[in-house]
Design a protein around this motif. Structure first.
Motif, PDB file in Angstrom:
ATOM      1  N   LEU A  42       3.901   3.669   6.494  1.00 22.05           N
ATOM      2  CA  LEU A  42       3.276   3.756   7.061  1.00 22.05           C
ATOM      3  C   LEU A  42       1.735   3.797   7.262  1.00 22.05           C
ATOM      4  CD1 LEU A  42       4.964   0.632   9.256  1.00 22.05           C
ATOM      5  CD2 LEU A  42       3.630   0.095   7.374  1.00 22.05           C
ATOM      6  N   GLN A  43       3.161   5.469   8.014  1.00 21.61           N
ATOM      7  CA  GLN A  43       1.016   6.485   8.318  1.00 21.61           C
ATOM      8  C   GLN A  43       0.774   6.674   7.397  1.00 21.61           C
ATOM      9  OE1 GLN A  43       3.075  10.169   8.704  1.00 21.61           O
ATOM     10  NE2 GLN A  43       1.116  10.778   9.181  1.00 21.61           N
ATOM     11  N   ILE A  67       7.133  -0.249   0.853  1.00 18.00           N
ATOM     12  CA  ILE A  67       6.965  -1.450   2.614  1.00 18.00           C
ATOM     13  C   ILE A  67       7.755  -2.419   2.918  1.00 18.00           C
ATOM     14  CG2 ILE A  67       5.694  -2.831   4.299  1.00 18.00           C
ATOM     15  CD1 ILE A  67       3.474  -0.348   3.521  1.00 18.00           C
ATOM     16  N   TRP A  87       3.047   2.222  -1.569  1.00 20.57           N
ATOM     17  CA  TRP A  87       2.800   1.655  -0.590  1.00 20.57           C
ATOM     18  C   TRP A  87       3.551   0.596  -0.406  1.00 20.57           C
ATOM     19  CZ3 TRP A  87       3.692   6.244   0.776  1.00 20.57           C
ATOM     20  CH2 TRP A  87       2.526   7.127   0.599  1.00 20.57           C
ATOM     21  N   ALA A 135       1.180   0.748  13.377  1.00 18.98           N
ATOM     22  CA  ALA A 135       2.802  -0.501  13.225  1.00 18.98           C
ATOM     23  C   ALA A 135       3.176   0.759  12.839  1.00 18.98           C
ATOM     24  CB  ALA A 135       2.627  -1.012  11.855  1.00 18.98           C
ATOM     25  N   ALA A 136       2.948   2.134  12.146  1.00 15.90           N
ATOM     26  CA  ALA A 136       3.630   3.145  12.218  1.00 15.90           C
ATOM     27  C   ALA A 136       4.338   4.089  13.009  1.00 15.90           C
ATOM     28  CB  ALA A 136       3.064   4.632  11.394  1.00 15.90           C
ATOM     29  N   SER A 182       0.017   5.211   4.390  1.00 20.98           N
ATOM     30  CA  SER A 182      -0.620   4.350   4.240  1.00 20.98           C
ATOM     31  C   SER A 182      -1.847   3.550   4.520  1.00 20.98           C
ATOM     32  CB  SER A 182       0.402   2.572   3.662  1.00 20.98           C
ATOM     33  OG  SER A 182       0.619   1.600   4.481  1.00 20.98           O
ATOM     34  N   GLY A 183      -1.882   4.364   6.412  1.00 19.70           N
ATOM     35  CA  GLY A 183      -3.163   4.226   6.946  1.00 19.70           C
ATOM     36  C   GLY A 183      -2.936   3.301   8.123  1.00 19.70           C
ATOM     37  N   GLN A 184      -1.446   2.651   7.792  1.00 17.49           N
ATOM     38  CA  GLN A 184      -1.329   1.642   9.246  1.00 17.49           C
ATOM     39  C   GLN A 184      -0.774   2.984  10.326  1.00 17.49           C
ATOM     40  OE1 GLN A 184       0.930  -1.837   7.570  1.00 17.49           O
ATOM     41  NE2 GLN A 184      -0.056  -1.055   5.771  1.00 17.49           N
ATOM     42  N   TYR A 185      -1.533   2.873  11.418  1.00 19.38           N
ATOM     43  CA  TYR A 185      -1.267   4.819  12.180  1.00 19.38           C
ATOM     44  C   TYR A 185      -0.538   3.404  13.163  1.00 19.38           C
ATOM     45  CZ  TYR A 185      -3.360   7.198   9.654  1.00 19.38           C
ATOM     46  OH  TYR A 185      -3.807   7.861   8.571  1.00 19.38           O
TER      47      TYR A 185
END
Length: 198
Positions: free
Chosen positions: A84-85, A54, A50, A92-93, A87-90
């Motif tokens: 980003l989704q 990114i 990830w 930012a996604a 990788s758990g960065q909702y």
């Protein structure tokens, strides 16, 4: 890209590295370099690397904006949102997805718009907002019905899964949905865009 679409990751990595060296040695134009960087970002996503994905996709987003390549910009925003989704960065996604959606609307990129609706639905589903997620899946179905069969089927599948979660009770379905999303390699765009040449 064909090797990547077929998930032949080792072969894809070798081909991208060769293309990268050729572009660097020939001092090729920036757009070619960005397409190679885009491919390397997708490859990193397939490997679930990830941070690398990114970083590479951020380079593509910035480069496409600088070159005013609207399609590559919207496409890379959407790829970034997917990475980003996963990788758990909702938050930012969601931000990148909305940017991709705005560009896709302005330029009438119907397939990218359909993918953005599916991804927004996925993001809402992970937050337990089933009704809103279903609305996005329905819109994804509508947008993709006349453009690309696989995307249409993907949107319909998400819609059916979402509706079944309502009837089975959201708690169990939400946990299952999150587990399924973690198993997806790269972004949902990988499934349906081998024909687009990116």
């Amino acid at each position: 890209m064909i090797a990547l679409a077929k998930t032949q990751l080792k072969q894809a990595a070798e081909l991208f590295q060769q293309a990268h060296m050729l572009a660097r040695d020939c001092k090729g134009d920036e757009e070619v370099a960005l397409l190679i960087e885009h491919g390397l970002g997708r490859l990193a996503a397939c490997k679930k690397s990830w941070p690398e994905a990114i970083s590479r996709l951020r380079n593509v987003c910035e480069g496409a904006q600088r070159l005013q390549n609207r399609y590559l910009q919207a496409h890379s925003f959407l790829e970034m949102a997917g990475v980003l989704q996963h990788s758990g960065q909702y938050a930012a996604a969601n931000h990148y997805c909305l940017q991709a959606q705005a560009l896709a609307r302005q330029e009438d990129y119907h397939l990218l718009l359909a993918h953005s609706e599916i991804l927004l639905g996925d993001l809402l589903m992970t937050q337990g907002q089933v009704a809103q997620a279903l609305a996005h899946y329905r819109e994804g179905c509508s947008l993709s019905a006349l453009t690309e069969a696989q995307t249409h089927l993907q949107a319909r599948q998400r819609l059916i899964e979402g509706l079944s979660s309502v009837s089975q009770g959201f708690g169990k379905r939400s946990e299952k949905f999150c587990q399924q999303q973690k198993q997806i390699t790269g972004s949902s765009l990988l499934e349906g865009q081998a024909d687009e040449g990116l």
